[in-house]
Design a protein around this motif. Structure first.
Motif, mmCIF file in Angstrom:
data_model
loop_
_atom_site.group_PDB
_atom_site.id
_atom_site.type_symbol
_atom_site.label_atom_id
_atom_site.label_comp_id
_atom_site.label_asym_id
_atom_site.label_seq_id
_atom_site.Cartn_x
_atom_site.Cartn_y
_atom_site.Cartn_z
ATOM 1 N N ARG A 114 0.783 -1.308 -0.078
ATOM 2 C CA ARG A 114 0.070 0.132 -0.098
ATOM 3 C C ARG A 114 0.982 1.390 -0.005
ATOM 4 O O ARG A 114 0.590 2.222 -0.635
ATOM 5 C CB ARG A 114 -0.793 0.044 1.189
ATOM 6 N N ASP A 115 1.919 1.298 0.733
ATOM 7 C CA ASP A 115 2.787 2.510 0.752
ATOM 8 C C ASP A 115 3.360 2.944 -0.383
ATOM 9 O O ASP A 115 4.086 3.846 -0.698
ATOM 10 C CB ASP A 115 3.883 2.272 1.785
ATOM 11 N N ASP A 116 3.390 1.877 -1.468
ATOM 12 C CA ASP A 116 4.116 2.146 -2.706
ATOM 13 C C ASP A 116 3.209 2.751 -3.805
ATOM 14 O O ASP A 116 3.596 3.194 -5.016
ATOM 15 C CB ASP A 116 4.748 0.626 -3.331
ATOM 16 N N VAL A 117 2.159 2.507 -3.467
ATOM 17 C CA VAL A 117 0.946 3.382 -4.525
ATOM 18 C C VAL A 117 0.644 4.886 -3.853
ATOM 19 O O VAL A 117 -0.014 4.996 -3.100
ATOM 20 C CB VAL A 117 -0.270 2.495 -4.362
ATOM 21 N N LYS A 118 1.199 5.653 -4.390
ATOM 22 C CA LYS A 118 1.306 7.348 -4.092
ATOM 23 C C LYS A 118 -0.011 7.626 -4.863
ATOM 24 O O LYS A 118 -0.539 8.737 -4.193
ATOM 25 C CB LYS A 118 2.426 7.920 -4.217
ATOM 26 N N ASN A 119 -0.415 7.284 -5.911
ATOM 27 C CA ASN A 119 -1.501 7.844 -6.952
ATOM 28 C C ASN A 119 -2.355 6.563 -7.204
ATOM 29 O O ASN A 119 -1.833 5.767 -8.161
ATOM 30 C CB ASN A 119 -0.853 8.726 -7.782
ATOM 31 N N SER A 120 -3.304 6.277 -6.796
ATOM 32 C CA SER A 120 -4.216 5.144 -7.101
ATOM 33 C C SER A 120 -4.531 5.241 -8.559
ATOM 34 O O SER A 120 -4.504 4.228 -9.284
ATOM 35 C CB SER A 120 -5.461 5.086 -6.342
ATOM 36 N N ASP A 121 -4.971 6.352 -9.131
ATOM 37 C CA ASP A 121 -5.353 6.450 -10.577
ATOM 38 C C ASP A 121 -4.264 5.921 -11.396
ATOM 39 O O ASP A 121 -4.631 5.175 -12.198
ATOM 40 C CB ASP A 121 -6.126 7.694 -10.870
ATOM 41 N N GLN A 122 -3.001 6.322 -11.164
ATOM 42 C CA GLN A 122 -1.896 6.224 -11.974
ATOM 43 C C GLN A 122 -1.551 4.529 -11.920
ATOM 44 O O GLN A 122 -1.481 3.782 -13.077
ATOM 45 C CB GLN A 122 -0.581 6.965 -11.487
ATOM 46 N N ALA A 123 -1.784 3.832 -10.887
ATOM 47 C CA ALA A 123 -1.610 2.665 -10.756
ATOM 48 C C ALA A 123 -2.542 1.839 -11.424
ATOM 49 O O ALA A 123 -2.439 0.917 -12.034
ATOM 50 C CB ALA A 123 -1.693 2.036 -9.101
ATOM 51 N N ILE A 124 -3.915 2.334 -11.276
ATOM 52 C CA ILE A 124 -5.051 1.775 -12.145
ATOM 53 C C ILE A 124 -4.572 1.690 -13.672
ATOM 54 O O ILE A 124 -4.802 0.633 -14.306
ATOM 55 C CB ILE A 124 -6.230 2.513 -11.890
ATOM 56 N N LEU A 125 -4.172 3.019 -14.331
ATOM 57 C CA LEU A 125 -3.922 2.879 -15.457
ATOM 58 C C LEU A 125 -2.896 2.074 -15.988
ATOM 59 O O LEU A 125 -2.948 1.652 -16.849
ATOM 60 C CB LEU A 125 -3.695 4.231 -15.663
ATOM 61 N N ARG A 126 -1.672 2.011 -14.952
ATOM 62 C CA ARG A 126 -0.826 0.983 -15.226
ATOM 63 C C ARG A 126 -1.201 -0.192 -15.492
ATOM 64 O O ARG A 126 -0.874 -1.021 -16.597
ATOM 65 C CB ARG A 126 0.275 1.417 -14.296
ATOM 66 N N PHE A 127 -1.860 -0.702 -14.494
ATOM 67 C CA PHE A 127 -2.281 -2.204 -14.514
ATOM 68 C C PHE A 127 -3.396 -2.426 -15.638
ATOM 69 O O PHE A 127 -3.579 -3.511 -16.235
ATOM 70 C CB PHE A 127 -2.917 -2.652 -13.117
ATOM 71 N N CYS A 128 -4.066 -1.448 -16.125
ATOM 72 C CA CYS A 128 -5.206 -1.697 -17.244
ATOM 73 C C CYS A 128 -4.323 -1.883 -18.505
ATOM 74 O O CYS A 128 -4.657 -2.740 -19.477
ATOM 75 C CB CYS A 128 -5.941 -0.542 -17.255
ATOM 76 N N MET A 129 -3.241 -1.107 -18.557
ATOM 77 C CA MET A 129 -2.190 -1.167 -19.746
ATOM 78 C C MET A 129 -1.637 -2.849 -19.650
ATOM 79 O O MET A 129 -1.594 -3.148 -20.905
ATOM 80 C CB MET A 129 -1.382 0.070 -19.833
ATOM 81 N N GLU A 130 -1.167 -3.157 -18.514
ATOM 82 C CA GLU A 130 -0.461 -4.561 -18.414
ATOM 83 C C GLU A 130 -1.663 -5.492 -18.996
ATOM 84 O O GLU A 130 -1.256 -6.358 -19.644
ATOM 85 C CB GLU A 130 -0.072 -4.843 -17.101
ATOM 86 N N TYR A 131 -2.834 -5.294 -18.568
ATOM 87 C CA TYR A 131 -3.904 -5.992 -19.016
ATOM 88 C C TYR A 131 -4.124 -6.315 -20.375
ATOM 89 O O TYR A 131 -4.188 -7.311 -20.868
ATOM 90 C CB TYR A 131 -5.325 -5.843 -18.157
ATOM 91 N N ALA A 132 -4.336 -4.897 -21.012
ATOM 92 C CA ALA A 132 -4.468 -4.910 -22.369
ATOM 93 C C ALA A 132 -3.332 -5.676 -22.962
ATOM 94 O O ALA A 132 -3.628 -6.287 -23.948
ATOM 95 C CB ALA A 132 -4.630 -3.381 -22.954
ATOM 96 N N ASN A 133 -2.172 -5.436 -22.562
ATOM 97 C CA ASN A 133 -0.916 -6.108 -23.400
ATOM 98 C C ASN A 133 -1.109 -7.789 -23.074
ATOM 99 O O ASN A 133 -0.657 -8.523 -24.006
ATOM 100 C CB ASN A 133 0.423 -5.709 -22.609
ATOM 101 N N ASP A 134 -1.349 -8.269 -21.886
ATOM 102 C CA ASP A 134 -1.588 -9.589 -21.601
ATOM 103 C C ASP A 134 -2.690 -10.109 -22.648
ATOM 104 O O ASP A 134 -2.668 -11.386 -22.958
ATOM 105 C CB ASP A 134 -1.953 -9.717 -20.155
ATOM 106 N N MET A 135 -3.572 -9.620 -22.750
ATOM 107 C CA MET A 135 -5.049 -9.831 -23.394
ATOM 108 C C MET A 135 -4.527 -9.790 -24.882
ATOM 109 O O MET A 135 -5.514 -10.058 -25.824
ATOM 110 C CB MET A 135 -6.377 -8.890 -23.179
ATOM 111 N N LYS A 136 -3.402 -9.088 -25.376
ATOM 112 C CA LYS A 136 -3.163 -9.058 -26.727
ATOM 113 C C LYS A 136 -4.084 -8.230 -27.444
ATOM 114 O O LYS A 136 -4.397 -8.528 -28.671
ATOM 115 C CB LYS A 136 -3.042 -10.268 -27.594
ATOM 116 N N MET A 137 -4.486 -7.244 -26.977
ATOM 117 C CA MET A 137 -5.430 -6.394 -27.450
ATOM 118 C C MET A 137 -4.712 -5.431 -28.627
ATOM 119 O O MET A 137 -3.485 -5.449 -28.610
ATOM 120 C CB MET A 137 -5.824 -5.000 -26.646
ATOM 121 N N ASP A 138 -5.226 -4.953 -29.521
ATOM 122 C CA ASP A 138 -4.848 -4.639 -30.819
ATOM 123 C C ASP A 138 -4.401 -3.091 -30.406
ATOM 124 O O ASP A 138 -4.659 -2.295 -29.233
ATOM 125 C CB ASP A 138 -5.861 -4.371 -32.160
#
Length: 201
Positions: free
Chosen positions: A8-32
């Motif tokens: 929890r202490d490493d997440v300074k900005n929750s929205d930035q973390a969400i966007l980072r992981f949404c992009m990781e998810y998009a890459n994992d799912m091989k989105m175009d």
């Protein structure tokens, strides 16, 4: 459904973390490339009741949760609610084991927010069973996008003395994580946790 865990202490900005992981998810799912570009440029908005979502991105849904030491995000292709808690969390600080059992915070919380059947179940089964119901209830209200005071009493998660997963219009269930954590999700139908990414130190 993918789960992302951080200290929890490493997440300074929750929205930035969400966007980072949404992009990781998009890459994992091989989105175009077009879909990934849309995620990269997306904004996180919130409903009037505070439920966050990606503006203009109907193919990625997420739900976040944080507890004493952990921050987590569940991401999938359909609406989802997610909750995670440290175990034990609700014991009264400084109390003996007997005192904790008699008047631990989790017992008070069960008396305040749980139905009679749910209270009977957790008093019989102990604190971990309380957290299993608590995370399911939290996941439910996040999925529905309603308030804590509305949702916890709205849903009954015990039938014939045992926890249930199938609700009239939703499925709510535990997510298998490490022993010191308790997690749950809620969705329209039963979902599979395909990956858990643990970025904790």
């Amino acid at each position: 459904m993918h789960i992302y865990l951080c200290d929890r202490d490493d997440v300074k900005n929750s929205d930035q973390a969400i966007l980072r992981f949404c992009m990781e998810y998009a890459n994992d799912m091989k989105m175009d490339a077009i879909m990934k570009e849309a995620v990269l440029e997306a904004e996180i908005l919130r409903t009037p009741r505070g439920k966050p979502f990606l503006q203009g991105i109907p193919y990625i849904h997420f739900s976040i949760s944080h507890s004493k030491t952990i921050w987590g995000c569940a991401i999938g292709s359909h609406p989802i609610g997610f909750d995670i808690e440290d175990f034990p969390r609700f014991n009264r600080i400084g109390g003996t084991d007997a005192e904790d059992k008699e008047d631990g915070k989790w017992i008070n919380m069960a008396g305040r927010f749980f139905t009679k059947a749910e209270q009977d179940y957790v008093l019989k089964e102990g604190e971990r069973s309380f957290l299993k119901l608590w995370t399911r209830k939290e996941a439910y209200i996040k999925y529905k996008g309603i308030g804590l005071s509305d949702g916890l009493a709205e849903v009954e998660l015990i039938k014939d003395g045992q926890p249930v997963c199938q609700l009239p219009d939703e499925w709510v269930d535990e997510i298998n994580v490490e022993y010191k954590l308790v997690a749950a999700y809620c969705a329209e139908h039963k979902r599979e946790t395909k990956k858990i990414y643990d970025y904790r130190k």
